[in-house]
Write an enzyme that holds these catalytic residues in place. Structure first.
Site, PDB file in Angstrom:
ATOM      1  N   ARG A 137      13.022   1.702   1.467  1.00 57.06           N
ATOM      2  CA  ARG A 137      11.613   1.339   0.668  1.00 57.06           C
ATOM      3  C   ARG A 137      11.428   2.178  -0.752  1.00 57.06           C
ATOM      4  O   ARG A 137      10.618   1.637  -1.398  1.00 57.06           O
ATOM      5  CB  ARG A 137      10.390   1.486   1.514  1.00 57.06           C
ATOM      6  CG  ARG A 137      10.446   0.851   2.812  1.00 57.06           C
ATOM      7  CD  ARG A 137       9.315   0.794   3.738  1.00 57.06           C
ATOM      8  NE  ARG A 137       8.278  -0.133   2.643  1.00 57.06           N
ATOM      9  CZ  ARG A 137       7.056  -0.021   2.913  1.00 57.06           C
ATOM     10  NH1 ARG A 137       6.472   0.653   3.970  1.00 57.06           N
ATOM     11  NH2 ARG A 137       6.271  -0.850   2.375  1.00 57.06           N
ATOM     12  N   CYS A 189      -2.115  -2.213   4.636  1.00 59.44           N
ATOM     13  CA  CYS A 189      -1.071  -2.208   4.254  1.00 59.44           C
ATOM     14  C   CYS A 189      -0.552  -3.250   3.227  1.00 59.44           C
ATOM     15  O   CYS A 189       0.285  -3.112   2.271  1.00 59.44           O
ATOM     16  CB  CYS A 189       0.013  -2.468   5.503  1.00 59.44           C
ATOM     17  SG  CYS A 189      -0.195  -1.221   6.864  1.00 59.44           S
ATOM     18  N   ARG A 235       6.721   9.637   7.987  1.00 60.90           N
ATOM     19  CA  ARG A 235       6.995   9.131   6.567  1.00 60.90           C
ATOM     20  C   ARG A 235       6.407   9.940   5.632  1.00 60.90           C
ATOM     21  O   ARG A 235       6.671   9.611   4.207  1.00 60.90           O
ATOM     22  CB  ARG A 235       6.236   7.519   6.428  1.00 60.90           C
ATOM     23  CG  ARG A 235       6.702   6.688   7.416  1.00 60.90           C
ATOM     24  CD  ARG A 235       8.373   6.280   7.112  1.00 60.90           C
ATOM     25  NE  ARG A 235       8.748   5.110   7.952  1.00 60.90           N
ATOM     26  CZ  ARG A 235       8.497   3.779   7.771  1.00 60.90           C
ATOM     27  NH1 ARG A 235       7.925   3.473   7.055  1.00 60.90           N
ATOM     28  NH2 ARG A 235       8.945   2.981   8.434  1.00 60.90           N
ATOM     29  N   GLU A 241       0.804  -1.101  -0.128  1.00 61.55           N
ATOM     30  CA  GLU A 241       0.236   0.006   0.102  1.00 61.55           C
ATOM     31  C   GLU A 241       1.008   1.357   0.057  1.00 61.55           C
ATOM     32  O   GLU A 241       0.551   2.249  -0.576  1.00 61.55           O
ATOM     33  CB  GLU A 241      -0.965   0.052   1.119  1.00 61.55           C
ATOM     34  CG  GLU A 241      -1.660   1.318   1.190  1.00 61.55           C
ATOM     35  CD  GLU A 241      -2.705   1.342   2.546  1.00 61.55           C
ATOM     36  OE1 GLU A 241      -4.189   1.385   2.208  1.00 61.55           O
ATOM     37  OE2 GLU A 241      -2.240   1.246   3.769  1.00 61.55           O
ATOM     38  N   HIS A 287       1.551   5.521  10.766  1.00 63.57           N
ATOM     39  CA  HIS A 287       0.792   6.237   9.693  1.00 63.57           C
ATOM     40  C   HIS A 287      -0.431   6.510  10.232  1.00 63.57           C
ATOM     41  O   HIS A 287      -0.995   6.103  11.206  1.00 63.57           O
ATOM     42  CB  HIS A 287       0.529   5.124   8.640  1.00 63.57           C
ATOM     43  CG  HIS A 287       1.713   4.879   7.872  1.00 63.57           C
ATOM     44  ND1 HIS A 287       2.225   3.315   7.543  1.00 63.57           N
ATOM     45  CD2 HIS A 287       2.763   5.617   7.041  1.00 63.57           C
ATOM     46  CE1 HIS A 287       3.363   3.395   6.834  1.00 63.57           C
ATOM     47  NE2 HIS A 287       3.563   4.834   6.367  1.00 63.57           N
TER      48      HIS A 287
END
Length: 263
Positions: A89, A254, A136, A69, A167
C-alpha cells in the site's frame, strides 16, 4: 467542531482489482458491482451535507486503494502523507500526495524507513490526536507523526489497538466533541477516560467504525440495536451498505479523507 465538521472529502472509486485486496480472514470475494453501488451511496451521503467531495478514479495497480483514509491525516493546518504498514500500500500514499497538495498549503510526509503509520489508527478529537499502535502502525510512526504535527498545535496520545483488531478505528469512532462510539473491549482499556462513551450493542462490534460527518452519523447497515441507541441519543443516522468492504476489513471511515483546509 473541527473534528467532525468538514467542508471537503476525498474518495476513490473501487477498482476491479479489489477482489485481490488484503484481508485478515477470507470471508469471500467482494462483489464489485455491489461495492460500487454502496460506494456511490456513501459519496451521495457525504455530498448531501453540502461538502465538496472529490471522487478520484480507480487505481487498478492498488487493490486496496478505495480505502483512502490510510494514506493521510488531514488537519485544518495541513496534511500528513502516511507510510502504510502494508508494503503493497505504500504506493497509494504517493498517489494521494498531489491531490492533497492541490487543496493544502502544507503537505508533509512520514519519511522514516522504520516508521509505519496508517490513518485507520488515528482518531482526531477536539482536544487531541489519538493514535493506536497496531500491526500497521508502530512506535516510530507515532513518534514521527507527533513531531510533524506539533508545529500545528496538535498533541498526540499513543494508545493501543486490541489484539486481533486491524486498526484502532475498527473499534471506535467520534460522534461529537465529547462522545465516542466504542466496542466494550476497547473502552475497557481506559483509553477514552474523560470522554462520554456509547457502547455498540453486544454482537454488533462491526459497526463501531462509523463516521460523524457534519450533521450525519454514517454507519454500516445491519446493526439495528446500535442504530436505535444512536437515534435515541439524538444523532441523525444514515445507513450505508458495507457488506463487500467488510470482506476486506473496511468500514465507513476507511472510504474517505475528511477535512476543512485553512485558506
Amino acid at each position: 467542531m473541527r473534528s467532525f465538521t468538514f467542508s471537503h472529502a476525498i474518495t476513490r472509486r473501487p477498482s476491479a482489482s479489489i477482489v485481490a485486496g488484503l484481508r485478515a480472514v477470507d470471508t469471500g470475494t467482494p462483489d464489485l458491482a455491489l461495492m460500487q453501488a454502496h460506494h456511490a451511496e456513501y459519496v451521495a451521503a457525504l455530498r448531501s451535507t453540502g461538502a465538496v467531495v472529490v471522487e478520484l478514479p480507480a487505481l487498478e495497480a492498488f487493490p486496496d486503494s478505495v480505502f483512502v483514509e490510510d494514506t493521510a491525516l488531514c488537519l485544518p493546518e495541513g496534511a500528513v502523507v502516511m507510510r502504510p504498514g502494508a508494503p503493497s500500500r505504500l504506493g497509494e500514499a504517493a498517489e494521494m500526495a498531489p491531490h492533497l497538495a492541490a487543496l493544502y498549503g502544507q503537505v508533509v510526509q512520514i519519511e522514516g524507513a522504520d516508521s509505519f503509520i496508517e490513518g485507520g489508527d488515528i482518531l482526531v478529537t477536539e482536544t487531541e490526536v489519538l493514535v493506536g499502535r497496531s500491526a500497521r502502525t508502530n512506535a516510530a510512526g507515532v513518534a514521527e507523526l507527533t513531531r510533524r504535527i506539533a508545529p500545528w498545535g496538535h498533541s498526540v496520545r499513543e494508545v493501543f489497538t486490541p489484539p486481533g483488531v486491524l486498526h484502532f478505528k475498527t473499534d471506535c469512532s467520534l460522534l461529537d466533541g465529547e462522545t465516542i462510539l466504542s466496542t466494550k473491549r476497547l473502552a475497557e482499556s481506559g483509553c477514552f477516560a474523560g470522554y462520554k462513551v456509547i457502547h455498540v450493542a453486544d454482537g454488533e462490534e462491526a459497526c463501531a467504525n462509523t463516521i460523524r460527518f457534519n450533521d450525519l452519523v454514517i454507519m454500516p447497515a445491519g446493526f439495528p440495536n446500535t442504530r436505535a441507541t444512536l437515534e435515541q441519543a439524538g444523532y441523525n443516522v444514515r445507513e450505508i451498505g458495507n457488506s463487500e468492504c467488510a470482506k476486506l476489513d473496511g468500514g465507513m471511515s476507511c472510504l474517505s479523507l475528511r477535512f476543512t483546509p485553512k485558506p
